[in-house]
Design a protein around this motif. Structure first.
Motif, PDB file in Angstrom:
ATOM      1  N   PRO A  94       0.829  -1.214   0.000  1.00 27.62           N
ATOM      2  CA  PRO A  94       0.000   0.000   0.000  1.00 27.62           C
ATOM      3  C   PRO A  94       0.857   1.254   0.000  1.00 27.62           C
ATOM      4  O   PRO A  94       2.018   1.231   0.391  1.00 27.62           O
ATOM      5  CB  PRO A  94      -0.785  -0.137   1.299  1.00 27.62           C
ATOM      6  N   GLN A  95       0.243   2.341  -0.457  1.00 25.01           N
ATOM      7  CA  GLN A  95       0.955   3.604  -0.570  1.00 25.01           C
ATOM      8  C   GLN A  95       0.158   4.680   0.161  1.00 25.01           C
ATOM      9  O   GLN A  95      -1.035   4.839  -0.063  1.00 25.01           O
ATOM     10  CB  GLN A  95       1.092   3.960  -2.047  1.00 25.01           C
ATOM     11  N   LEU A  96       0.843   5.408   1.045  1.00 29.59           N
ATOM     12  CA  LEU A  96       0.199   6.478   1.804  1.00 29.59           C
ATOM     13  C   LEU A  96       0.427   7.816   1.113  1.00 29.59           C
ATOM     14  O   LEU A  96       1.553   8.146   0.747  1.00 29.59           O
ATOM     15  CB  LEU A  96       0.764   6.537   3.219  1.00 29.59           C
ATOM     16  N   LEU A  97      -0.651   8.578   0.932  1.00 30.02           N
ATOM     17  CA  LEU A  97      -0.595   9.909   0.319  1.00 30.02           C
ATOM     18  C   LEU A  97      -1.254  10.902   1.253  1.00 30.02           C
ATOM     19  O   LEU A  97      -2.252  10.571   1.896  1.00 30.02           O
ATOM     20  CB  LEU A  97      -1.348   9.927  -1.004  1.00 30.02           C
ATOM     21  N   GLY A  98      -0.711  12.101   1.313  1.00 34.96           N
ATOM     22  CA  GLY A  98      -1.284  13.089   2.213  1.00 34.96           C
ATOM     23  C   GLY A  98      -1.375  14.462   1.608  1.00 34.96           C
ATOM     24  O   GLY A  98      -0.631  14.814   0.696  1.00 34.96           O
ATOM     25  N   MET A  99      -2.335  15.228   2.129  1.00 36.74           N
ATOM     26  CA  MET A  99      -2.452  16.660   1.841  1.00 36.74           C
ATOM     27  C   MET A  99      -1.785  17.353   3.017  1.00 36.74           C
ATOM     28  O   MET A  99      -2.206  17.165   4.167  1.00 36.74           O
ATOM     29  CB  MET A  99      -3.917  17.070   1.729  1.00 36.74           C
ATOM     30  N   ILE A 100      -0.733  18.124   2.754  1.00 30.53           N
ATOM     31  CA  ILE A 100       0.105  18.673   3.814  1.00 30.53           C
ATOM     32  C   ILE A 100       0.284  20.168   3.608  1.00 30.53           C
ATOM     33  O   ILE A 100       0.555  20.613   2.495  1.00 30.53           O
ATOM     34  CB  ILE A 100       1.479  17.958   3.808  1.00 30.53           C
ATOM     35  N   ASP A 101       0.132  20.939   4.684  1.00 32.61           N
ATOM     36  CA  ASP A 101       0.437  22.369   4.649  1.00 32.61           C
ATOM     37  C   ASP A 101       1.861  22.562   5.122  1.00 32.61           C
ATOM     38  O   ASP A 101       2.209  22.129   6.226  1.00 32.61           O
ATOM     39  CB  ASP A 101      -0.511  23.154   5.569  1.00 32.61           C
ATOM     40  N   ILE A 102       2.680  23.219   4.292  1.00 40.78           N
ATOM     41  CA  ILE A 102       4.073  23.496   4.650  1.00 40.78           C
ATOM     42  C   ILE A 102       4.219  25.005   4.797  1.00 40.78           C
ATOM     43  O   ILE A 102       4.085  25.742   3.823  1.00 40.78           O
ATOM     44  CB  ILE A 102       5.055  22.980   3.583  1.00 40.78           C
ATOM     45  N   PRO A 103       4.493  25.484   6.023  1.00 40.63           N
ATOM     46  CA  PRO A 103       4.637  26.934   6.229  1.00 40.63           C
ATOM     47  C   PRO A 103       5.862  27.492   5.513  1.00 40.63           C
ATOM     48  O   PRO A 103       6.840  26.788   5.271  1.00 40.63           O
ATOM     49  CB  PRO A 103       4.820  27.069   7.750  1.00 40.63           C
ATOM     50  N   ALA A 115       2.230  26.532   1.794  1.00 43.13           N
ATOM     51  CA  ALA A 115       2.007  25.824   0.528  1.00 43.13           C
ATOM     52  C   ALA A 115       1.229  24.567   0.842  1.00 43.13           C
ATOM     53  O   ALA A 115       1.553  23.855   1.795  1.00 43.13           O
ATOM     54  CB  ALA A 115       3.340  25.469  -0.117  1.00 43.13           C
ATOM     55  N   ARG A 116       0.198  24.294   0.092  1.00 43.50           N
ATOM     56  CA  ARG A 116      -0.592  23.065   0.271  1.00 43.50           C
ATOM     57  C   ARG A 116      -0.069  22.050  -0.739  1.00 43.50           C
ATOM     58  O   ARG A 116      -0.140  22.264  -1.948  1.00 43.50           O
ATOM     59  CB  ARG A 116      -2.062  23.350   0.050  1.00 43.50           C
ATOM     60  N   VAL A 117       0.452  20.948  -0.217  1.00 41.22           N
ATOM     61  CA  VAL A 117       1.167  19.962  -1.024  1.00 41.22           C
ATOM     62  C   VAL A 117       0.477  18.614  -0.936  1.00 41.22           C
ATOM     63  O   VAL A 117       0.018  18.213   0.134  1.00 41.22           O
ATOM     64  CB  VAL A 117       2.617  19.829  -0.497  1.00 41.22           C
ATOM     65  N   TYR A 118       0.395  17.908  -2.056  1.00 45.41           N
ATOM     66  CA  TYR A 118      -0.087  16.538  -2.097  1.00 45.41           C
ATOM     67  C   TYR A 118       1.137  15.670  -2.258  1.00 45.41           C
ATOM     68  O   TYR A 118       1.842  15.762  -3.263  1.00 45.41           O
ATOM     69  CB  TYR A 118      -1.043  16.381  -3.278  1.00 45.41           C
TER      70      TYR A 118
END
Length: 138
Positions: free
Chosen positions: A73-82, A90-93
Motif C-alpha cells: 500500500p501507498q500512503l498519500l497526504g495533503m500537507i500544509d508546509i509553512p 504551501a498546500r502539497v499533495y
C-alpha cells in the motif's frame, strides 16, 4: 536554448522553494503557474519563497490497489508546509515514506525528506516525500 527539464527546475526539485502570487498571496509548489489558481491573475507575478522542512497533515489516504509498478500500500497526504518567515503555507499533495499508517493522524507534524520517487529507466527522479519525525518513532 533551454536545458533538460531536470536541470532547469533543479532548485525547486531539491529545495523546498515555492512561488507566492503577488496579487493574493497564494503559494504554488512545486512549480510557478502561469495563472494563479486562487485569484486567476494571468499572467500571475510570483515571488520565490523558501518553505520550512516540516508541515502538518490535513488529510491522508492509503492506496491499496495500484498497478504492479507501484509499491503498495501507498500512503498519500495533503500537507500544509509553512513558509520560512510570514505568509501563506504551501498546500502539497505528497507521498509518505518510512511511515506506517498507524503513525499518521490529521494534525500530525511530518518532515520533508528528499527521496527517489521513481525512475525513468536511465536515471532516478527525486523529490520530497514526507515522514513522521524520527524522534517521535518508538
Amino acid at each position: 536554448m533551454s536545458g533538460p527539464r531536470y536541470r532547469r527546475t533543479r532548485e525547486q526539485d531539491q529545495r523546498l522553494v515555492a512561488f507566492e502570487c503577488q496579487e493574493c498571496g497564494w503559494v504554488s509548489y512545486p512549480e510557478e503557474k502561469r495563472t494563479c489558481k486562487k485569484c486567476a491573475a494571468a499572467p500571475a507575478t510570483y515571488e520565490r519563497v523558501q518553505l520550512q522542512e516540516q508541515g502538518e497533515v490535513l488529510s491522508f489516504v492509503e492506496q491499496v490497489y495500484l498497478p504492479d509498478d507501484f509499491e503498495s500500500p501507498q500512503l498519500l497526504g495533503m500537507i500544509d508546509i509553512p513558509q520560512v518567515g510570514d505568509g501563506e503555507p504551501a498546500r502539497v499533495y505528497g507521498l509518505f515514506t518510512e511511515t506506517e499508517r498507524e503513525e499518521i493522524e490529521v494534525g500530525s507534524q511530518v518532515d520533508a525528506r528528499f527521496r527517489e520517487l521513481f525512475d525513468d529507466g536511465d536515471r532516478p527522479i527525486n523529490s520530497f516525500k514526507f515522514s513522521v519525525p524520527r524522534e517521535e518513532k518508538a
